[in-house]
Design a protein around this motif. Structure first.
Motif, PDB file in Angstrom:
ATOM      1  N   ARG A 278      21.912  48.607  38.616  1.00 35.48           N
ATOM      2  CA  ARG A 278      23.215  47.982  38.369  1.00 35.48           C
ATOM      3  C   ARG A 278      24.339  49.014  38.361  1.00 35.48           C
ATOM      4  NH1 ARG A 278      21.538  44.432  33.011  1.00 35.48           N
ATOM      5  NH2 ARG A 278      19.744  43.330  33.903  1.00 35.48           N
ATOM      6  N   TRP A 279      23.994  50.248  37.984  1.00 36.33           N
ATOM      7  CA  TRP A 279      25.008  51.304  37.897  1.00 36.33           C
ATOM      8  C   TRP A 279      24.870  52.303  39.050  1.00 36.33           C
ATOM      9  CZ3 TRP A 279      22.644  49.204  33.586  1.00 36.33           C
ATOM     10  CH2 TRP A 279      23.499  48.612  32.657  1.00 36.33           C
ATOM     11  N   GLY A 280      24.238  51.891  40.128  1.00 32.10           N
ATOM     12  CA  GLY A 280      24.101  52.778  41.276  1.00 32.10           C
ATOM     13  C   GLY A 280      25.458  53.242  41.784  1.00 32.10           C
ATOM     14  N   SER A 281      25.514  54.419  42.350  1.00 36.77           N
ATOM     15  CA  SER A 281      26.789  54.972  42.808  1.00 36.77           C
ATOM     16  C   SER A 281      27.373  54.116  43.933  1.00 36.77           C
ATOM     17  CB  SER A 281      26.603  56.412  43.294  1.00 36.77           C
ATOM     18  OG  SER A 281      25.635  56.459  44.323  1.00 36.77           O
ATOM     19  N   PRO A 282      28.694  53.941  43.952  1.00 39.92           N
ATOM     20  CA  PRO A 282      29.337  53.126  44.993  1.00 39.92           C
ATOM     21  C   PRO A 282      29.134  53.718  46.387  1.00 39.92           C
ATOM     22  CG  PRO A 282      30.814  53.409  43.127  1.00 39.92           C
ATOM     23  CD  PRO A 282      29.653  54.338  42.915  1.00 39.92           C
ATOM     24  N   VAL A 283      28.910  52.848  47.345  1.00 38.88           N
ATOM     25  CA  VAL A 283      28.670  53.255  48.731  1.00 38.88           C
ATOM     26  C   VAL A 283      29.732  52.677  49.664  1.00 38.88           C
ATOM     27  CG1 VAL A 283      27.057  53.138  50.659  1.00 38.88           C
ATOM     28  CG2 VAL A 283      26.186  53.439  48.335  1.00 38.88           C
ATOM     29  N   ARG A 284      30.100  51.426  49.441  1.00 37.54           N
ATOM     30  CA  ARG A 284      31.018  50.734  50.355  1.00 37.54           C
ATOM     31  C   ARG A 284      31.899  49.791  49.550  1.00 37.54           C
ATOM     32  NH1 ARG A 284      28.642  46.039  54.296  1.00 37.54           N
ATOM     33  NH2 ARG A 284      27.779  45.508  52.238  1.00 37.54           N
ATOM     34  N   LEU A 285      33.185  49.755  49.896  1.00 36.68           N
ATOM     35  CA  LEU A 285      34.125  48.807  49.302  1.00 36.68           C
ATOM     36  C   LEU A 285      34.669  47.917  50.408  1.00 36.68           C
ATOM     37  CD1 LEU A 285      35.829  47.778  46.889  1.00 36.68           C
ATOM     38  CD2 LEU A 285      37.538  49.519  47.473  1.00 36.68           C
ATOM     39  N   GLU A 286      34.475  46.608  50.251  1.00 38.00           N
ATOM     40  CA  GLU A 286      34.997  45.621  51.206  1.00 38.00           C
ATOM     41  C   GLU A 286      36.174  44.916  50.542  1.00 38.00           C
ATOM     42  OE1 GLU A 286      31.210  43.733  53.314  1.00 38.00           O
ATOM     43  OE2 GLU A 286      30.893  44.063  51.173  1.00 38.00           O
ATOM     44  N   ILE A 287      37.277  44.789  51.284  1.00 41.49           N
ATOM     45  CA  ILE A 287      38.459  44.156  50.719  1.00 41.49           C
ATOM     46  C   ILE A 287      39.027  43.140  51.710  1.00 41.49           C
ATOM     47  CG2 ILE A 287      39.013  46.182  49.316  1.00 41.49           C
ATOM     48  CD1 ILE A 287      41.277  46.798  51.330  1.00 41.49           C
ATOM     49  N   GLU A 288      39.754  42.208  51.148  1.00 43.21           N
ATOM     50  CA  GLU A 288      40.430  41.184  51.938  1.00 43.21           C
ATOM     51  C   GLU A 288      41.689  41.772  52.569  1.00 43.21           C
ATOM     52  OE1 GLU A 288      42.299  36.719  51.084  1.00 43.21           O
ATOM     53  OE2 GLU A 288      41.396  37.907  49.471  1.00 43.21           O
ATOM     54  N   LYS A 289      41.974  41.354  53.777  1.00 41.46           N
ATOM     55  CA  LYS A 289      43.178  41.809  54.473  1.00 41.46           C
ATOM     56  C   LYS A 289      44.423  41.468  53.655  1.00 41.46           C
ATOM     57  CE  LYS A 289      45.638  41.246  58.881  1.00 41.46           C
ATOM     58  NZ  LYS A 289      45.657  40.516  60.180  1.00 41.46           N
ATOM     59  N   GLY A 290      45.352  42.433  53.596  1.00 40.89           N
ATOM     60  CA  GLY A 290      46.608  42.210  52.881  1.00 40.89           C
ATOM     61  C   GLY A 290      46.550  42.522  51.401  1.00 40.89           C
ATOM     62  N   MET A 291      45.492  43.207  50.942  1.00 42.71           N
ATOM     63  CA  MET A 291      45.381  43.503  49.512  1.00 42.71           C
ATOM     64  C   MET A 291      46.584  44.302  49.023  1.00 42.71           C
ATOM     65  SD  MET A 291      42.312  45.354  47.369  1.00 42.71           S
ATOM     66  CE  MET A 291      41.446  43.831  47.007  1.00 42.71           C
ATOM     67  N   HIS A 292      47.035  43.969  47.831  1.00 43.38           N
ATOM     68  CA  HIS A 292      48.173  44.651  47.211  1.00 43.38           C
ATOM     69  C   HIS A 292      47.859  46.147  47.071  1.00 43.38           C
ATOM     70  CE1 HIS A 292      51.184  45.741  44.206  1.00 43.38           C
ATOM     71  NE2 HIS A 292      51.817  44.599  44.470  1.00 43.38           N
ATOM     72  N   PRO A 293      48.784  47.034  47.444  1.00 44.26           N
ATOM     73  CA  PRO A 293      48.515  48.482  47.384  1.00 44.26           C
ATOM     74  C   PRO A 293      48.103  48.963  46.001  1.00 44.26           C
ATOM     75  CG  PRO A 293      50.508  48.037  48.625  1.00 44.26           C
ATOM     76  CD  PRO A 293      50.097  46.738  48.021  1.00 44.26           C
ATOM     77  N   TYR A 294      48.695  48.375  44.951  1.00 44.79           N
ATOM     78  CA  TYR A 294      48.345  48.808  43.597  1.00 44.79           C
ATOM     79  C   TYR A 294      46.889  48.460  43.283  1.00 44.79           C
ATOM     80  CZ  TYR A 294      48.566  49.460  38.539  1.00 44.79           C
ATOM     81  OH  TYR A 294      48.321  49.880  37.253  1.00 44.79           O
ATOM     82  N   ALA A 295      46.463  47.275  43.692  1.00 39.90           N
ATOM     83  CA  ALA A 295      45.073  46.870  43.464  1.00 39.90           C
ATOM     84  C   ALA A 295      44.114  47.784  44.221  1.00 39.90           C
ATOM     85  CB  ALA A 295      44.882  45.421  43.885  1.00 39.90           C
ATOM     86  N   LEU A 296      44.455  48.083  45.464  1.00 39.50           N
ATOM     87  CA  LEU A 296      43.596  48.956  46.263  1.00 39.50           C
ATOM     88  C   LEU A 296      43.524  50.347  45.656  1.00 39.50           C
ATOM     89  CD1 LEU A 296      41.828  49.443  48.692  1.00 39.50           C
ATOM     90  CD2 LEU A 296      43.892  49.807  50.073  1.00 39.50           C
ATOM     91  N   GLU A 297      44.658  50.833  45.165  1.00 42.62           N
ATOM     92  CA  GLU A 297      44.678  52.149  44.531  1.00 42.62           C
ATOM     93  C   GLU A 297      43.765  52.169  43.305  1.00 42.62           C
ATOM     94  OE1 GLU A 297      47.868  54.988  42.162  1.00 42.62           O
ATOM     95  OE2 GLU A 297      48.598  53.584  43.690  1.00 42.62           O
ATOM     96  N   MET A 298      43.826  51.135  42.507  1.00 42.69           N
ATOM     97  CA  MET A 298      42.980  51.056  41.316  1.00 42.69           C
ATOM     98  C   MET A 298      41.497  51.047  41.686  1.00 42.69           C
ATOM     99  SD  MET A 298      44.819  50.976  38.493  1.00 42.69           S
ATOM    100  CE  MET A 298      43.782  50.166  37.269  1.00 42.69           C
ATOM    101  N   LEU A 299      41.146  50.276  42.715  1.00 45.16           N
ATOM    102  CA  LEU A 299      39.741  50.177  43.119  1.00 45.16           C
ATOM    103  C   LEU A 299      39.238  51.498  43.691  1.00 45.16           C
ATOM    104  CD1 LEU A 299      39.766  46.626  44.787  1.00 45.16           C
ATOM    105  CD2 LEU A 299      38.928  47.239  42.511  1.00 45.16           C
ATOM    106  N   GLN A 300      40.051  52.111  44.545  1.00 46.43           N
ATOM    107  CA  GLN A 300      39.617  53.368  45.150  1.00 46.43           C
ATOM    108  C   GLN A 300      39.508  54.484  44.119  1.00 46.43           C
ATOM    109  OE1 GLN A 300      42.409  53.445  48.731  1.00 46.43           O
ATOM    110  NE2 GLN A 300      40.467  54.037  49.658  1.00 46.43           N
ATOM    111  N   GLU A 301      40.408  54.486  43.166  1.00 50.75           N
ATOM    112  CA  GLU A 301      40.350  55.511  42.128  1.00 50.75           C
ATOM    113  C   GLU A 301      39.108  55.329  41.264  1.00 50.75           C
ATOM    114  OE1 GLU A 301      43.012  57.015  38.310  1.00 50.75           O
ATOM    115  OE2 GLU A 301      43.985  55.970  39.981  1.00 50.75           O
TER     116      GLU A 301
END
Length: 711
Positions: A278-301
């Motif tokens: 469940r806590w395996g290291s992240p490998v891939r992030l899939e996002i919906e087109k047009g995602m808000h930049p702030y949301a994407l920044e939070m997820l990537q960070e």
């Protein structure tokens, strides 16, 4: 934080001359890039207008599920190597970092084509009266009222908004779950930094929701669960104004690292590793087109996946389409006609009763069962009869992947409860079936079965069933050897073969193999079976080199092998040597193939085809000409390093002449396929086979064979 390197569309041109020339200079095709080519062939089935529409939708779903496993296991392993500073090249010439870059580029381009295909299929479904409504505002008043009630009564009670701020750290995001990233501001505050929260789209509820029919309309309309939640997201954040709501999905490392040597209890060790997954290291992030930049920044960070972000123009996780296409009522014209597997005719008595005295039938002759054209019930009936036969003393069996409601397991439990010696080798490390196999193992133990979890460091992948019976002439062993799992569900979807035999030599070897797996027996000098990891690889070397010697001596020499994957470097090198000696080599490899055929001076006598069709090609069948006295084998093993060195596998000779001819005929059918076969070119690309004469589709032709006709 700068957002960069997000994967978008385009088709990677593996057939470009410069790329082809560079690749041919290497003796081998990289196994992971070859796998991407396989998933491309699956996508081509979704794009094929000759494939029934709902079947095309299923193939599109398979592309997604294939990617999920590939990313969570293969790519995850490469990322671990990069983090550890491992930069050694593999035998195909790639370092982990170089390979991951190539994989991510090709994956992004393939996924772009996948979503382009999705939009085309949705358009074609709409023409057939099946519509997926993407915008809530497109609903009429009646439909909106129904979905509002559905949200309030069913969806809202199971949702959990999870805020992210100084007092509430980022919550656990489960691998492969669909989530909503929500950007908010406090009601009345405009200049403050946005607030951020996530909401999981509940997997316990169906992803597609059927809408009430419009007045005077025959159309079936559906809406996705996340579209409903997005519309009502404000109900979860009273006092705040939603600025943007977009879907995202995280893939984590799902590969387990087991300390089998130091584990006191393997079952407990695997359960512990499953919790850690469940806590395996992240490998891939899939996002919906047009995602808000702030949301994407939070997820990537949070996930630290700057290089592995994929943007999709459509709903995330298309695996939901499999269930959607399979359960949609009333559209059989958009599916393949159903295939009803028949009972093997050798096991039907004179009165037409199926599954009579199977022991008498197997004493009389060996019997080949070919799934899915012939019924898996023959295997289930054999175990059931053994469980209730007072002459049966012992049943021994390997279990790798079992269906959710296995009659086989129930029969084994009944046999143990009746006092028979029942031994089951359950492979707890069968990837993504670990939890199910643990549950089966416990149920079997509670019934009195002797359950063995396999050998340290090895997966038990052999498909073997042994029944020991007391008869008037003495003890007789009955054996079933298969190429596929003892799983009644996949036996309807995969092409596999199984051999029933009472041949005494095969029976002796089967007993010895179970003794090795359950006790302290030294490796046997096998009389019939070839077993990995100790002898199967060397036996394959001998058989291939014998063909090469025969070719040099002017004797008939030919090899035909049907396997799922070929990536073992030494096996490939021996095949190259045989090709150079003049052996005609024809390989039917469904998935990964690291051998490069048709290269002058190296592999000019090798032909490789891949068949992707209605059923998953899964059987392993090997043919060796042997100077005019052909030998045929069936096996559980592909020609991969893991199969031949890190697993317990077996290869079994086929002694019965008629069965040999049946298997040879099936191989020849596959080689003549000019509808669904693709041929591997020396460049590493695949091209559809363009054969002369009438179209021949090997799977459909197999349905016409008299033995498997519905009577």
């Amino acid at each position: 934080m700068k957002v960069n390197r997000i994967r978008r569309g385009g088709w990677y041109g593996v057939t470009k001359k410069d790329h082809a020339a560079r690749d041919v200079s290497n003796r081998y095709v990289n196994r992971d890039l070859s796998w991407l080519q396989f998933n491309r062939r699956v996508l081509e089935e979704a794009q094929d207008p000759d494939t029934p529409l709902l079947e095309r939708v299923k193939f599109l779903s398979i592309v997604s599920s294939n990617f999920d496993e590939f990313m969570s296991v293969r790519v995850a392993g490469m990322i671990d190597q990069i983090k550890a500073g491992y930069q050694k090249k593999d035998f195909s010439g790639y370092t982990p970092s170089g390979l991951v870059k190539r994989i991510m580029k090709r994956t992004g381009e393939l996924v772009h084509d996948q979503y382009k295909t999705y939009r085309e299929l949705m358009r074609l479904l709409a023409k057939e009266g099946i519509c997926c409504v993407s915008e809530y505002d497109d609903l009429n008043a009646t439909q909106r009222a129904a979905m509002d009630r559905f949200y309030h009564d069913i969806v809202f009670p199971v949702l959990t908004p999870m805020a992210v701020d100084q007092s509430r750290p980022f919550p656990l995001v489960h691998t492969l779950g669909v989530y909503l990233a929500v950007v908010l501001r406090r009601d009345g505050d405009i200049d403050e930094e946005p607030y951020f929260a996530i909401v999981q789209v509940p997997s316990i509820l169906q992803r597609t929701v059927q809408l009430p029919r419009r007045q005077n309309s025959k159309k079936l309309e559906f809406i996705l669960m996340e579209t409903i939640i997005k519309r009502h997201i404000h109900s979860l954040f009273t006092g705040y104004v939603p600025i943007a709501v977009h879907s995202f999905r995280l893939t984590r490392n799902a590969d387990m690292t087991l300390n089998e040597e130091g584990a006191e209890d393997l079952l407990e060790e695997i359960e512990k590793e499953l919790r850690k997954r469940r806590w395996g290291s992240p490998v891939r992030l899939e996002i919906e087109k047009g995602m808000h930049p702030y949301a994407l920044e939070m997820l990537q960070e949070e996930f630290e996946v700057d290089d592995h972000v994929f943007v999709y123009d459509g709903p995330l996780d298309l695996t939901f389409l499999m269930k959607f296409a399979a359960t949609l009522p009333g559209y059989d014209a958009l599916r393949y006609p159903p295939v009803k597997p028949v009972y093997p005719k050798e096991l039907v008595d004179e009165e037409g009763k199926a599954g009579g005295d199977l022991f008498a039938a197997f004493t009389k002759q060996d019997v080949l069962v070919h799934h899915p054209y012939e019924s898996f019930d023959a295997v289930t009936d054999f175990v059931t009869q053994a469980a209730h036969d007072p002459k049966v003393l012992a049943i021994k069996m390997t279990l790798y992947r079992v269906s959710g409601n296995s009659l086989l397991v129930q029969s084994l439990q009944q046999a143990a409860e009746a006092g028979k010696q029942v031994t089951v080798v359950v492979e707890l490390k069968a990837r993504f079936d670990e939890e199910r196999n643990i549950a089966w193992a416990r149920r079997l133990e509670q019934s009195g079965c002797h359950v063995v979890y396999g050998l340290v460091g090895l997966k038990t992948h052999a498909k073997l069933l042994l029944v020991v019976r007391q008869e008037s002439s003495g003890l007789r062993r009955y054996v079933h050897v298969g190429t596929g799992n003892y799983n009644d569900a996949t036996a309807k979807l995969y092409t596999d073969v199984g051999l029933f035999t009472s041949h005494p030599v095969i029976g002796e070897d089967a007993s010895a193999l179970f003794n090795e797996m359950t006790g302290y027996s030294a490796p046997r000098d096998w009389k019939a079976l070839s077993v990995a990891p100790n002898g199967l690889r060397d036996q394959l070397f001998r058989l291939i080199r014998r063909e090469a010697d025969n070719a040099r001596a002017g004797k008939p020499a030919r090899i035909v092998a049907k396997i799922n994957s070929l990536s073992h470097q030494e096996i490939i090198d021996v095949l190259y040597e045989a090709s150079q000696a003049g052996v005609k080599i024809e390989l039917i490899v469904r998935g990964v193939c690291s051998l490069r055929p048709g290269v002058p001076g190296l592999s000019q006598n090798v032909r490789v085809i891949s068949i992707v069709d209605r059923f998953l090609e899964h059987s392993r069948v090997f043919y060796f000409e042997n100077g005019g006295d052909p030998e045929v084998y069936i096996a559980s093993a592909d020609w991969m390093t893991r199969n031949l060195t890190r697993r317990i596998e077996l290869m079994c000779p086929v002694f019965d002449r008629k069965i040999r001819q049946s298997l040879i005929h099936l191989l020849e059918l596959a080689l003549r396929d000019n509808v669904k076969a693709r041929e591997l070119l020396s460049s590493g690309a695949y091209a559809r086979v363009k054969g002369g004469g009438a179209p021949l589709r090997s799977q459909f032709e197999a349905l016409k064979i008299e033995k498997w006709k519905v009577r």
